[in-house]
Design a protein around this motif. Structure first.
Motif, short mmCIF file in Angstrom:
data_model
loop_
_atom_site.label_atom_id
_atom_site.label_comp_id
_atom_site.label_asym_id
_atom_site.label_seq_id
_atom_site.Cartn_x
_atom_site.Cartn_y
_atom_site.Cartn_z
N ILE A 1 4.24 -14.57 25.27
CA ILE A 1 3.49 -14.42 23.81
C ILE A 1 1.88 -14.84 24.05
N ARG A 2 0.82 -13.61 24.25
CA ARG A 2 -0.24 -13.56 24.63
C ARG A 2 -1.02 -13.32 23.34
N VAL A 3 -2.40 -14.38 23.27
CA VAL A 3 -3.09 -14.37 22.18
C VAL A 3 -3.21 -13.16 21.74
N THR A 4 -3.79 -11.98 22.27
CA THR A 4 -3.92 -10.89 21.90
C THR A 4 -2.57 -9.58 21.24
N ASP A 5 -1.22 -10.53 21.55
CA ASP A 5 0.35 -10.02 20.93
C ASP A 5 0.24 -10.44 19.32
N VAL A 6 -0.30 -11.99 19.22
CA VAL A 6 -0.37 -11.62 17.77
C VAL A 6 -1.74 -11.05 17.03
N LEU A 7 -2.28 -10.95 17.53
CA LEU A 7 -3.92 -10.75 16.95
C LEU A 7 -3.71 -9.20 16.76
N ASP A 8 -2.80 -8.62 18.16
CA ASP A 8 -3.03 -7.21 17.22
C ASP A 8 -1.65 -6.98 16.19
N LEU A 9 -1.24 -7.58 15.72
CA LEU A 9 0.24 -7.90 14.93
C LEU A 9 -0.55 -8.41 13.72
N ALA B 1 -3.55 -7.37 13.13
CA ALA B 1 -4.86 -5.99 13.18
C ALA B 1 -3.86 -5.21 11.91
N GLN B 2 -2.75 -5.60 12.81
CA GLN B 2 -1.90 -3.81 11.92
C GLN B 2 -1.98 -3.70 10.26
N GLY B 3 -1.61 -5.10 10.29
CA GLY B 3 -1.78 -5.37 8.87
C GLY B 3 -0.48 -5.97 8.39
N LEU B 4 0.46 -6.45 9.75
CA LEU B 4 1.42 -7.05 9.29
C LEU B 4 1.05 -8.92 8.67
N SER B 5 1.60 -9.53 7.97
CA SER B 5 1.07 -11.27 7.07
C SER B 5 1.64 -12.13 8.37
N THR B 6 1.32 -13.05 7.68
CA THR B 6 2.28 -14.36 8.95
C THR B 6 3.37 -14.13 9.07
N GLU B 7 3.66 -13.94 8.28
CA GLU B 7 5.68 -14.31 7.83
C GLU B 7 5.75 -12.84 8.46
N GLN B 8 5.41 -11.57 8.63
CA GLN B 8 5.72 -10.68 9.20
C GLN B 8 5.95 -10.79 11.06
N VAL B 9 4.77 -11.73 11.05
CA VAL B 9 4.56 -11.76 12.72
C VAL B 9 5.65 -12.99 12.58
N LEU B 10 6.08 -14.06 11.88
CA LEU B 10 6.50 -14.42 12.53
C LEU B 10 8.56 -14.16 12.37
N ASP C 1 0.90 -21.75 15.54
CA ASP C 1 0.57 -20.79 16.87
C ASP C 1 -0.30 -19.69 16.64
N ILE C 2 -0.35 -18.93 15.18
CA ILE C 2 -0.63 -17.99 14.80
C ILE C 2 -2.24 -18.40 14.31
N ALA C 3 -2.49 -19.55 13.74
CA ALA C 3 -3.57 -19.87 13.69
C ALA C 3 -4.33 -20.27 14.69
N ALA C 4 -3.89 -21.46 15.68
CA ALA C 4 -4.76 -21.18 16.93
C ALA C 4 -4.92 -19.77 17.75
N ALA C 5 -3.98 -19.14 17.78
CA ALA C 5 -4.78 -17.81 18.26
C ALA C 5 -5.87 -17.51 17.50
N LEU C 6 -5.60 -17.52 16.22
CA LEU C 6 -7.15 -16.24 15.08
C LEU C 6 -8.29 -18.04 15.60
N GLN C 7 -8.27 -19.24 16.03
CA GLN C 7 -9.33 -20.00 16.28
C GLN C 7 -9.29 -19.50 17.39
N TYR C 8 -8.72 -19.57 18.48
CA TYR C 8 -9.20 -18.93 20.02
C TYR C 8 -10.04 -18.12 19.58
N ALA C 9 -9.58 -17.33 19.07
CA ALA C 9 -10.24 -15.56 19.57
C ALA C 9 -11.59 -15.68 18.33
N ALA C 10 -11.89 -17.09 17.46
CA ALA C 10 -12.53 -16.78 16.78
C ALA C 10 -14.12 -17.41 18.19
#
Length: 74
Positions: free
Chosen positions: A26-34, A36-45, A55-64
């Motif tokens: 599961i790539r960081v970009t996969d999480v970020l893309d979801l 960016a499409q407007g999914l909530s954290t709960e929807q991504v999970l 993991d979602i918080a980590a992906a956001l922090q990594y990108a930042a």
């Protein structure tokens, strides 16, 4: 290193060396893309049940952190 960032792994033999979450495919970009499409954290999970909220918080922090780096002019 921040504990959240330990969740992001880079393995040249996996996903073309792109950053992934906890060694999974599961790539960081996969999480970020979801997100960016407007999914909530709960929807991504729900979409990716192997992920954890951290993991979602980590992906956001990594990108930042990747975007906020100094650029030196030669």
């Amino acid at each position: 290193m921040n504990d959240l960032l330990r969740r992001i792994t880079v393995n040249p033999a996996q996903c073309g060396g792109r950053p992934c979450v906890r060694g999974m495919r599961i790539r960081v970009t996969d999480v970020l893309d979801l997100l960016a499409q407007g999914l909530s954290t709960e929807q991504v999970l729900a979409e990716m049940p192997d992920l954890e909220a951290e993991d979602i918080a980590a992906a956001l922090q990594y990108a930042a952190r990747k975007l906020n780096h100094p650029i030196l002019a030669a």
